[in-house]
Design a protein around this motif. Structure first.
Motif, PDB file in Angstrom:
ATOM      1  N   ASN A   1       0.824  -1.210   0.000  1.00 27.98           N
ATOM      2  CA  ASN A   1       0.000   0.000   0.000  1.00 27.98           C
ATOM      3  C   ASN A   1       0.859   1.262   0.000  1.00 27.98           C
ATOM      4  O   ASN A   1       0.553   2.229  -0.701  1.00 27.98           O
ATOM      5  CB  ASN A   1      -0.961  -0.003   1.184  1.00 27.98           C
ATOM      6  CG  ASN A   1      -2.029  -1.069   1.037  1.00 27.98           C
ATOM      7  OD1 ASN A   1      -2.219  -1.648  -0.038  1.00 27.98           O
ATOM      8  ND2 ASN A   1      -2.726  -1.347   2.120  1.00 27.98           N
ATOM      9  N   THR A   2       1.935   1.253   0.766  1.00 19.69           N
ATOM     10  CA  THR A   2       2.836   2.413   0.787  1.00 19.69           C
ATOM     11  C   THR A   2       3.525   2.572  -0.561  1.00 19.69           C
ATOM     12  O   THR A   2       3.632   3.692  -1.084  1.00 19.69           O
ATOM     13  CB  THR A   2       3.879   2.267   1.911  1.00 19.69           C
ATOM     14  OG1 THR A   2       3.196   2.144   3.160  1.00 19.69           O
ATOM     15  CG2 THR A   2       4.813   3.469   1.957  1.00 19.69           C
ATOM     16  N   ALA A   3       3.989   1.475  -1.145  1.00 22.30           N
ATOM     17  CA  ALA A   3       4.662   1.539  -2.445  1.00 22.30           C
ATOM     18  C   ALA A   3       3.709   2.046  -3.522  1.00 22.30           C
ATOM     19  O   ALA A   3       4.101   2.856  -4.371  1.00 22.30           O
ATOM     20  CB  ALA A   3       5.216   0.168  -2.829  1.00 22.30           C
ATOM     21  N   VAL A   4       2.467   1.599  -3.503  1.00 23.10           N
ATOM     22  CA  VAL A   4       1.471   2.065  -4.481  1.00 23.10           C
ATOM     23  C   VAL A   4       1.231   3.557  -4.314  1.00 23.10           C
ATOM     24  O   VAL A   4       1.210   4.311  -5.293  1.00 23.10           O
ATOM     25  CB  VAL A   4       0.146   1.272  -4.343  1.00 23.10           C
ATOM     26  CG1 VAL A   4      -0.978   1.941  -5.103  1.00 23.10           C
ATOM     27  CG2 VAL A   4       0.341  -0.158  -4.841  1.00 23.10           C
ATOM     28  N   ARG A   5       1.078   4.007  -3.061  1.00 21.86           N
ATOM     29  CA  ARG A   5       0.841   5.431  -2.802  1.00 21.86           C
ATOM     30  C   ARG A   5       2.029   6.283  -3.272  1.00 21.86           C
ATOM     31  O   ARG A   5       1.852   7.297  -3.957  1.00 21.86           O
ATOM     32  CB  ARG A   5       0.591   5.664  -1.308  1.00 21.86           C
ATOM     33  CG  ARG A   5       0.075   7.050  -0.994  1.00 21.86           C
ATOM     34  CD  ARG A   5      -0.101   7.300   0.495  1.00 21.86           C
ATOM     35  NE  ARG A   5       1.194   7.574   1.103  1.00 21.86           N
ATOM     36  CZ  ARG A   5       1.838   6.763   1.937  1.00 21.86           C
ATOM     37  NH1 ARG A   5       1.302   5.615   2.295  1.00 21.86           N
ATOM     38  NH2 ARG A   5       3.000   7.084   2.435  1.00 21.86           N
ATOM     39  N   LEU A   6       3.243   5.854  -2.949  1.00 14.02           N
ATOM     40  CA  LEU A   6       4.442   6.595  -3.365  1.00 14.02           C
ATOM     41  C   LEU A   6       4.609   6.570  -4.883  1.00 14.02           C
ATOM     42  O   LEU A   6       5.022   7.559  -5.492  1.00 14.02           O
ATOM     43  CB  LEU A   6       5.685   6.025  -2.675  1.00 14.02           C
ATOM     44  CG  LEU A   6       5.757   6.221  -1.157  1.00 14.02           C
ATOM     45  CD1 LEU A   6       6.933   5.451  -0.575  1.00 14.02           C
ATOM     46  CD2 LEU A   6       5.843   7.697  -0.802  1.00 14.02           C
ATOM     47  N   ASN A   7       4.267   5.436  -5.485  1.00 16.76           N
ATOM     48  CA  ASN A   7       4.363   5.317  -6.938  1.00 16.76           C
ATOM     49  C   ASN A   7       3.362   6.259  -7.626  1.00 16.76           C
ATOM     50  O   ASN A   7       3.657   6.835  -8.672  1.00 16.76           O
ATOM     51  CB  ASN A   7       4.123   3.866  -7.371  1.00 16.76           C
ATOM     52  CG  ASN A   7       4.526   3.620  -8.803  1.00 16.76           C
ATOM     53  OD1 ASN A   7       5.507   4.165  -9.296  1.00 16.76           O
ATOM     54  ND2 ASN A   7       3.765   2.781  -9.490  1.00 16.76           N
ATOM     55  N   GLU A   8       2.187   6.404  -7.039  1.00 22.02           N
ATOM     56  CA  GLU A   8       1.203   7.344  -7.586  1.00 22.02           C
ATOM     57  C   GLU A   8       1.705   8.783  -7.482  1.00 22.02           C
ATOM     58  O   GLU A   8       1.473   9.587  -8.382  1.00 22.02           O
ATOM     59  CB  GLU A   8      -0.141   7.192  -6.869  1.00 22.02           C
ATOM     60  CG  GLU A   8      -0.908   5.959  -7.274  1.00 22.02           C
ATOM     61  CD  GLU A   8      -1.203   5.910  -8.767  1.00 22.02           C
ATOM     62  OE1 GLU A   8      -1.729   6.900  -9.312  1.00 22.02           O
ATOM     63  OE2 GLU A   8      -0.889   4.885  -9.389  1.00 22.02           O
ATOM     64  N   ASN A   9       2.394   9.101  -6.384  1.00 17.94           N
ATOM     65  CA  ASN A   9       2.987  10.434  -6.256  1.00 17.94           C
ATOM     66  C   ASN A   9       4.020  10.674  -7.355  1.00 17.94           C
ATOM     67  O   ASN A   9       4.093  11.760  -7.924  1.00 17.94           O
ATOM     68  CB  ASN A   9       3.646  10.604  -4.886  1.00 17.94           C
ATOM     69  CG  ASN A   9       2.642  10.662  -3.759  1.00 17.94           C
ATOM     70  OD1 ASN A   9       1.454  10.863  -3.976  1.00 17.94           O
ATOM     71  ND2 ASN A   9       3.111  10.473  -2.541  1.00 17.94           N
ATOM     72  N   VAL A  10       4.813   9.640  -7.652  1.00 17.57           N
ATOM     73  CA  VAL A  10       5.815   9.742  -8.722  1.00 17.57           C
ATOM     74  C   VAL A  10       5.120   9.946 -10.066  1.00 17.57           C
ATOM     75  O   VAL A  10       5.524  10.796 -10.862  1.00 17.57           O
ATOM     76  CB  VAL A  10       6.712   8.484  -8.756  1.00 17.57           C
ATOM     77  CG1 VAL A  10       7.571   8.448 -10.008  1.00 17.57           C
ATOM     78  CG2 VAL A  10       7.596   8.424  -7.511  1.00 17.57           C
ATOM     79  N   SER A  11       4.058   9.185 -10.315  1.00 19.59           N
ATOM     80  CA  SER A  11       3.326   9.318 -11.576  1.00 19.59           C
ATOM     81  C   SER A  11       2.715  10.710 -11.721  1.00 19.59           C
ATOM     82  O   SER A  11       2.742  11.301 -12.804  1.00 19.59           O
ATOM     83  CB  SER A  11       2.210   8.262 -11.664  1.00 19.59           C
ATOM     84  OG  SER A  11       2.768   6.973 -11.716  1.00 19.59           O
ATOM     85  N   GLU A  12       2.184  11.243 -10.631  1.00 22.24           N
ATOM     86  CA  GLU A  12       1.621  12.587 -10.671  1.00 22.24           C
ATOM     87  C   GLU A  12       2.722  13.615 -10.963  1.00 22.24           C
ATOM     88  O   GLU A  12       2.533  14.519 -11.787  1.00 22.24           O
ATOM     89  CB  GLU A  12       0.951  12.920  -9.341  1.00 22.24           C
ATOM     90  CG  GLU A  12       0.372  14.324  -9.305  1.00 22.24           C
ATOM     91  CD  GLU A  12      -0.165  14.709  -7.939  1.00 22.24           C
ATOM     92  OE1 GLU A  12      -0.912  15.699  -7.876  1.00 22.24           O
ATOM     93  OE2 GLU A  12       0.160  14.038  -6.935  1.00 22.24           O
ATOM     94  N   ALA A  13       3.858  13.465 -10.300  1.00 17.34           N
ATOM     95  CA  ALA A  13       4.972  14.393 -10.524  1.00 17.34           C
ATOM     96  C   ALA A  13       5.467  14.294 -11.961  1.00 17.34           C
ATOM     97  O   ALA A  13       5.789  15.309 -12.590  1.00 17.34           O
ATOM     98  CB  ALA A  13       6.105  14.103  -9.537  1.00 17.34           C
ATOM     99  N   TRP A  14       5.507  13.072 -12.513  1.00 15.02           N
ATOM    100  CA  TRP A  14       5.929  12.906 -13.905  1.00 15.02           C
ATOM    101  C   TRP A  14       4.920  13.557 -14.852  1.00 15.02           C
ATOM    102  O   TRP A  14       5.298  14.170 -15.848  1.00 15.02           O
ATOM    103  CB  TRP A  14       6.111  11.431 -14.249  1.00 15.02           C
ATOM    104  CG  TRP A  14       6.526  11.248 -15.668  1.00 15.02           C
ATOM    105  CD1 TRP A  14       5.786  10.717 -16.674  1.00 15.02           C
ATOM    106  CD2 TRP A  14       7.762  11.646 -16.261  1.00 15.02           C
ATOM    107  NE1 TRP A  14       6.494  10.748 -17.840  1.00 15.02           N
ATOM    108  CE2 TRP A  14       7.714  11.312 -17.625  1.00 15.02           C
ATOM    109  CE3 TRP A  14       8.915  12.254 -15.753  1.00 15.02           C
ATOM    110  CZ2 TRP A  14       8.767  11.568 -18.495  1.00 15.02           C
ATOM    111  CZ3 TRP A  14       9.962  12.503 -16.623  1.00 15.02           C
ATOM    112  CH2 TRP A  14       9.882  12.161 -17.981  1.00 15.02           C
ATOM    113  N   GLY A  15       3.640  13.437 -14.525  1.00 17.32           N
ATOM    114  CA  GLY A  15       2.612  14.095 -15.331  1.00 17.32           C
ATOM    115  C   GLY A  15       2.809  15.603 -15.352  1.00 17.32           C
ATOM    116  O   GLY A  15       2.630  16.253 -16.385  1.00 17.32           O
ATOM    117  N   ASN A  16       3.217  16.169 -14.210  1.00 15.34           N
ATOM    118  CA  ASN A  16       3.480  17.605 -14.146  1.00 15.34           C
ATOM    119  C   ASN A  16       4.691  17.988 -14.997  1.00 15.34           C
ATOM    120  O   ASN A  16       4.707  19.043 -15.630  1.00 15.34           O
ATOM    121  CB  ASN A  16       3.688  18.049 -12.701  1.00 15.34           C
ATOM    122  CG  ASN A  16       2.419  17.949 -11.885  1.00 15.34           C
ATOM    123  OD1 ASN A  16       1.316  17.956 -12.436  1.00 15.34           O
ATOM    124  ND2 ASN A  16       2.550  17.845 -10.587  1.00 15.34           N
TER     125      ASN A  16
END
Length: 199
Positions: free
Chosen positions: A27-42
């Motif tokens: 769950n932590t890895a998924v949450r952190l990975n989503e943060n990375v994906s959002e940052a990459w989208g930016n």
């Protein structure tokens, strides 16, 4: 209490402990990975804004009939290469990020040459559309830099989470791999050669 019940309880506690550990890691890895994906989208949004502005800049510069066509062609080709290089943030590799960085660096270089050559065209330099686009490009370059820094800031906790022991064991099982950081563009470590030609 029956003797056979004690090993069953111990095994059940161990299984529940491993399940909770795996669940917490995932769950932590998924949450952190989503943060990375959002940052990459930016990051991609910032680069897309720059590409859109460059299209308008090229049209404005094309209006100057005597402007060097080769410089303009370099920008158009570099923009096409930069927009064709795409990355999936879920499985980004250092090689993909380097290729993306090189394509964007090539566009930055071509754009810099274009803006330097504009100095020889007083009519173009005073064109309000051109000046506005130039200001917007400068602002966008700052936005790109900020987005890249924030991407790296989101990569760090994710990489720390999947690389540290014992999480690294589960990372392999759940297919969570460390992600590469944005590095400086090639040649950024060299000093800029400034040449003031007042002739």
């Amino acid at each position: 209490m029956k003797k056979w019940l004690i090993p069953v309880i111990i095994i059940a506690v161990i299984v529940i402990g491993f399940y909770k550990w795996g669940q917490g890691f995932n769950n932590t890895a998924v949450r952190l990975n989503e943060n990375v994906s959002e940052a990459w989208g930016n990051v991609q949004t910032s680069y897309q804004r720059r590409n859109d502005l460059i299209g308008n800049l090229v049209k404005t510069v094309q209006g100057a009939a005597d402007f060097e066509r080769s410089t303009l062609t370099d920008v158009i080709e570099a923009r096409a290469k930069a927009t064709s290089t795409t990355i999936n943030p879920e499985n980004i590799t250092p090689e993909q990020l380097q290729q993306f960085n090189e394509a964007q660096g090539g566009l930055s270089s071509a754009l810099s040459r274009l803006l330097v050559s504009v100095e020889r065209y007083p009519d173009l330099k005073s064109n309000q559309n051109f000046l506005k686009l130039q200001d917007e490009l400068t602002s966008t370059e700052n936005t790109i830099q900020t987005a890249r820094v924030r991407y790296n800031e989101n990569i760090k906790p994710y990489n720390n989470h999947v690389k540290t022991f014992p999480n690294s064991i589960l990372a392999g099982l759940f297919n969570f791999e460390a992600k590469p950081y944005f590095d400086a563009e090639a040649g950024a470590e060299k000093p800029v050669d400034v040449d003031f030609d007042f002739k």
